[in-house]
Design an enzyme around this catalytic site. Structure first.
Site, PDB file in Angstrom:
ATOM      1  N   HIS A 196      42.054   9.463   7.879  1.00  0.00           N
ATOM      2  CA  HIS A 196      41.063  10.127   8.723  1.00  0.00           C
ATOM      3  C   HIS A 196      41.725  11.047   9.747  1.00  0.00           C
ATOM      4  O   HIS A 196      41.059  11.867  10.371  1.00  0.00           O
ATOM      5  CB  HIS A 196      40.207   9.077   9.433  1.00  0.00           C
ATOM      6  N   ASP A 233      32.023  15.936 -10.440  1.00  0.00           N
ATOM      7  CA  ASP A 233      31.886  16.008 -11.897  1.00  0.00           C
ATOM      8  C   ASP A 233      33.171  16.607 -12.455  1.00  0.00           C
ATOM      9  O   ASP A 233      33.428  17.805 -12.321  1.00  0.00           O
ATOM     10  CB  ASP A 233      30.677  16.867 -12.274  1.00  0.00           C
TER      11      ASP A 233
END
Length: 453
Positions: A172, A389
């Site tokens: 992070h 995808d």
């Protein structure tokens, strides 16, 4: 699915490096001020993919398909790391990354169960123990010395049916949600054969918010870690519309699905706390806000780094702990955010950050014994499922589990069904037992329903 029913086996461990070396003049990468003050904790995200629709899922074919997919992922990850070269480096200190091409960890694993079995009332503890490429070497047997210090760790998992899971653990300190989406968009489009690479904007954050000498901010960690329970709650589009309609009747104006769900979770958590302690306690709701879209003009979506800030609203009196009153407070917070956010582009942005941090720490130190803090991050509207995808279809589901999460945290994300919201809620174990039996909550939310693949 119980955690002990699932067995996993490591197939391979690899270190993925950029396909071409980072030039010498790019070896030192400057972080932004917001990166500087963000702790180096790892966030995890796991995407689940159904088996390819070939109809042939014998053992050898499943292995062959998994190997082909894994090789594709590794090849194009190596290629795009030439663009995201800081991600293959190591933190030199709180303000710089040494872009030394040490690479990122890529682990292949197989499991003995089918994806459909796993997604039947999915067990979040199994995601944590078996699928997440955790950063903690004391609890992760698959970690090797090559993954120490990695900003990105990846695990690719093969289910016995041919389904797969792709988990990413990202630091992070450099990678917020929008940054992760830029990485995924670039990686997935490359895997699908797109001729136009998606290029990250590496320099806007540091030019806008350069690192500075600032006071120690360790006190800004606002919730101490302790043992907690994690549960998944799903709000269908029809239930959200029912909740919003109820709030419209009470308030006379429309509210967003995120405001409605956040308020409902907030009041349910506060009521669970009251049942446990037998008394009312003031609560603070902290929300993470993406600065990119709210600045004027907006910053590029591809801007890399922590371009987010935490804003908060407090409930001091028990009479304010009503659903519609919480929605009013969240509406007011949204207006306040929109007014304040452009100050991050002003000349005294460092002073603004220092002042904000000081106020946050002072408030929490003064009120630490009589103020309970909740943190809510909304990922609704971020194209996570659409982006991920790689050439074999969009994910059937995604989730996020991390060992280093703090209790009293809530993550909201879109469901596959447009307009729905899935909430991952992390609470003290006793409070969670009370929370998940709250009838006001259960009127609109289902607890851990099946995921259809």
């Amino acid at each position: 699915m119980k955690m002990m029913d699932m067995k996993t086996e490591i197939i391979s461990r690899k270190c993925i490096k950029p396909s071409s070396p980072t030039p010498p003049h790019l070896k030192t990468f400057k972080l932004s001020l917001l990166d500087q003050i963000t702790p180096d904790l790892h966030n995890n995200m796991t995407f689940f993919f159904s088996a390819s629709q070939s109809g042939d899922h014998n053992h050898n074919h499943t292995i062959s398909q998994f190997t082909t997919k894994s090789q594709l992922l590794q090849k194009y990850l190596s290629d795009i790391l030439t663009l995201f070269y800081p991600f293959a480096g190591r933190f030199q200190d709180d303000t710089t990354v040494l872009c030394n091409d040490d690479g990122i960890s890529f682990v292949e694993t197989r499991t003995d169960i089918t994806l459909s079995d796993f997604l039947r009332h999915p067990d979040l503890s199994s995601v944590d123990h078996h699928l997440v490429p955790t950063y903690d070497p004391k609890t992760a047997e698959e970690l090797t010395s090559m993954s120490e210090g990695c900003m990105v760790l990846i695990k690719f998992v093969s289910f016995s049916c041919g389904g797969t899971a792709l988990s990413l653990s990202t630091s992070h300190k450099l990678i917020d949600l929008a940054t992760l989406i830029t990485l995924l968009r670039s990686w997935s489009s490359a895997c699908r054969g797109s001729p136009d690479p998606i290029i990250p904007d590496l320099y806007t954050a540091a030019s806008l918010l350069p690192p500075k000498e600032i006071p120690d901010t360790t006190g800004s960690k606002i919730i101490a870690e302790k043992k907690f329970a994690s549960r998944r709650f799903v709000f269908t589009p029809s239930k959200i519309e029912e909740l919003k309609s109820k709030l419209f009747t009470a308030l006379g104006y429309h509210v967003s699905r995120v405001e409605a769900v956040t308020a409902l979770i907030w009041i349910s958590a506060a009521n669970a706390l009251k049942c446990k302690t037998k008394s009312f306690m003031p609560t603070l709701m902290v929300q993470a806000v993406n600065l990119r879209t709210r600045m004027e003009p907006p910053l590029p979506e591809s801007s890399i780094g922590n371009l987010m800030w935490m804003f908060s609203v407090i409930v001091e009196k028990e009479k304010e702990m009503e659903l519609q009153e919480l929605v009013k407070k969240l509406k007011g917070l949204k207006k306040s955010v929109n007014e304040k956010v452009n100050k991050f582009k002003g000349e005294d942005v460092v002073g603004l950050v220092e002042e904000s941090l000081k106020e946050r720490v002072e408030c929490l130190e003064q009120r630490k014994d009589n103020l309970v803090v909740y943190i809510c991050s909304s990922w609704c509207g971020f194209p996570l499922l659409e982006t991920c995808d790689f050439g074999w279809g969009k994910p059937a589901w995604l989730t996020s589990i991390a060992k280093n999460l703090m209790t009293n945290t809530v993550y909201l994300m879109d469901t596959k069904e447009v307009g729905g919201v899935e909430a991952l809620v992390h609470l003290d174990e006793e409070e969670m037992n009370l929370f998940q039996s709250n009838q006001q909550l259960l009127q609109f939310a289902s607890v851990n329903p099946d995921i259809v693949v």
